[in-house]
Design a protein around this motif. Structure first.
Motif, PDB file in Angstrom:
ATOM      1  N   ASP A  21      36.447 -18.143 -46.251  1.00  0.00           N
ATOM      2  CA  ASP A  21      37.580 -17.836 -47.121  1.00  0.00           C
ATOM      3  C   ASP A  21      38.529 -19.032 -47.220  1.00  0.00           C
ATOM      4  O   ASP A  21      39.685 -18.885 -47.581  1.00  0.00           O
ATOM      5  CB  ASP A  21      38.312 -16.595 -46.590  1.00  0.00           C
ATOM      6  CG  ASP A  21      39.248 -15.990 -47.620  1.00  0.00           C
ATOM      7  OD1 ASP A  21      38.897 -16.006 -48.811  1.00  0.00           O
ATOM      8  OD2 ASP A  21      40.337 -15.519 -47.229  1.00  0.00           O
ATOM      9  N   ARG A  26      36.703 -20.474 -51.721  1.00  0.00           N
ATOM     10  CA  ARG A  26      37.372 -19.582 -52.685  1.00  0.00           C
ATOM     11  C   ARG A  26      37.265 -20.168 -54.084  1.00  0.00           C
ATOM     12  O   ARG A  26      36.954 -19.460 -55.040  1.00  0.00           O
ATOM     13  CB  ARG A  26      38.844 -19.380 -52.305  1.00  0.00           C
ATOM     14  CG  ARG A  26      39.062 -18.343 -51.246  1.00  0.00           C
ATOM     15  CD  ARG A  26      40.519 -17.897 -51.161  1.00  0.00           C
ATOM     16  NE  ARG A  26      41.473 -18.985 -51.215  1.00  0.00           N
ATOM     17  CZ  ARG A  26      41.961 -19.626 -50.151  1.00  0.00           C
ATOM     18  NH1 ARG A  26      41.584 -19.274 -48.941  1.00  0.00           N
ATOM     19  NH2 ARG A  26      42.827 -20.598 -50.299  1.00  0.00           N
ATOM     20  N   THR A  31      35.208 -15.563 -53.043  1.00  0.00           N
ATOM     21  CA  THR A  31      35.770 -14.207 -53.056  1.00  0.00           C
ATOM     22  C   THR A  31      34.856 -13.270 -53.831  1.00  0.00           C
ATOM     23  O   THR A  31      34.580 -12.148 -53.390  1.00  0.00           O
ATOM     24  CB  THR A  31      37.190 -14.220 -53.658  1.00  0.00           C
ATOM     25  OG1 THR A  31      38.002 -15.115 -52.893  1.00  0.00           O
ATOM     26  CG2 THR A  31      37.807 -12.841 -53.649  1.00  0.00           C
ATOM     27  N   ALA A  32      34.358 -13.725 -54.976  1.00  0.00           N
ATOM     28  CA  ALA A  32      33.434 -12.910 -55.772  1.00  0.00           C
ATOM     29  C   ALA A  32      32.120 -12.688 -55.024  1.00  0.00           C
ATOM     30  O   ALA A  32      31.535 -11.605 -55.093  1.00  0.00           O
ATOM     31  CB  ALA A  32      33.174 -13.572 -57.122  1.00  0.00           C
ATOM     32  N   ARG A  34      31.725 -12.554 -51.700  1.00  0.00           N
ATOM     33  CA  ARG A  34      31.969 -11.555 -50.661  1.00  0.00           C
ATOM     34  C   ARG A  34      32.045 -10.156 -51.274  1.00  0.00           C
ATOM     35  O   ARG A  34      31.474  -9.202 -50.749  1.00  0.00           O
ATOM     36  CB  ARG A  34      33.242 -11.870 -49.867  1.00  0.00           C
ATOM     37  CG  ARG A  34      33.415 -10.924 -48.683  1.00  0.00           C
ATOM     38  CD  ARG A  34      34.584 -11.285 -47.783  1.00  0.00           C
ATOM     39  NE  ARG A  34      35.848 -10.955 -48.415  1.00  0.00           N
ATOM     40  CZ  ARG A  34      36.735 -11.813 -48.896  1.00  0.00           C
ATOM     41  NH1 ARG A  34      36.528 -13.107 -48.816  1.00  0.00           N
ATOM     42  NH2 ARG A  34      37.847 -11.404 -49.455  1.00  0.00           N
ATOM     43  N   GLN A  35      32.704 -10.025 -52.418  1.00  0.00           N
ATOM     44  CA  GLN A  35      32.803  -8.722 -53.084  1.00  0.00           C
ATOM     45  C   GLN A  35      31.416  -8.226 -53.503  1.00  0.00           C
ATOM     46  O   GLN A  35      31.103  -7.050 -53.353  1.00  0.00           O
ATOM     47  CB  GLN A  35      33.726  -8.803 -54.298  1.00  0.00           C
ATOM     48  CG  GLN A  35      33.974  -7.469 -54.956  1.00  0.00           C
ATOM     49  CD  GLN A  35      34.624  -6.454 -54.030  1.00  0.00           C
ATOM     50  OE1 GLN A  35      35.507  -6.782 -53.240  1.00  0.00           O
ATOM     51  NE2 GLN A  35      34.180  -5.220 -54.090  1.00  0.00           N
ATOM     52  N   LEU A  38      29.682  -6.887 -50.444  1.00  0.00           N
ATOM     53  CA  LEU A  38      30.220  -5.571 -50.087  1.00  0.00           C
ATOM     54  C   LEU A  38      29.653  -4.489 -51.007  1.00  0.00           C
ATOM     55  O   LEU A  38      29.282  -3.402 -50.550  1.00  0.00           O
ATOM     56  CB  LEU A  38      31.745  -5.588 -50.144  1.00  0.00           C
ATOM     57  CG  LEU A  38      32.440  -6.426 -49.073  1.00  0.00           C
ATOM     58  CD1 LEU A  38      33.914  -6.627 -49.413  1.00  0.00           C
ATOM     59  CD2 LEU A  38      32.281  -5.788 -47.704  1.00  0.00           C
ATOM     60  N   GLU A  39      29.570  -4.792 -52.297  1.00  0.00           N
ATOM     61  CA  GLU A  39      29.023  -3.829 -53.261  1.00  0.00           C
ATOM     62  C   GLU A  39      27.534  -3.593 -53.016  1.00  0.00           C
ATOM     63  O   GLU A  39      27.061  -2.459 -53.108  1.00  0.00           O
ATOM     64  CB  GLU A  39      29.272  -4.312 -54.684  1.00  0.00           C
ATOM     65  CG  GLU A  39      30.746  -4.266 -55.066  1.00  0.00           C
ATOM     66  CD  GLU A  39      31.051  -4.948 -56.387  1.00  0.00           C
ATOM     67  OE1 GLU A  39      30.103  -5.353 -57.110  1.00  0.00           O
ATOM     68  OE2 GLU A  39      32.245  -5.086 -56.701  1.00  0.00           O
TER      69      GLU A  39
END
Length: 100
Positions: A21, A26, A31-32, A34-35, A38-39
């Protein structure tokens, strides 16, 4: 459930992905990334106890950003560099070897 995932329920350690991070990662879409991880974990029906995904500080390979480091090798694969446990295995978005 994929082989090797969910070992925490059987008393083994929880597999963990550490997503850099720091600013270089970043700026390169970390960030995208990591998202998306998670999804994907949620879509696979996995929980935080099956696969931990966390934002962490700089992983020191900024030229290969964005970076994700996994604790240990994938199931059935030897650790990189011959180190026991595969500590510090990293996959960068800029190329190189990636997990399937």
């Amino acid at each position: 459930m994929p082989q090797g995932i969910g070992d925490a329920a059987a008393g083994g350690p929880t597999p963990r992905l550490r997503c850099c991070d720091a600013s270089a990662c970043r700026n390169a879409g970390g960030t995208a990334l990591r998202q998306a991880l998670l999804e994907a974990r949620a879509a696979a029906g996995l929980s935080e106890t099956d696969l931990a995904i966390a934002a962490v500080g700089c992983l020191r390979l900024c030229g290969r950003a964005p970076l994700v480091a996994g604790d240990g090798p994938p199931p059935g694969e030897p650790a990189l560099g011959g180190r026991a446990g595969g500590a510090g295995r990293r996959a960068g978005g800029g190329g190189g070897r990636r997990w399937s």
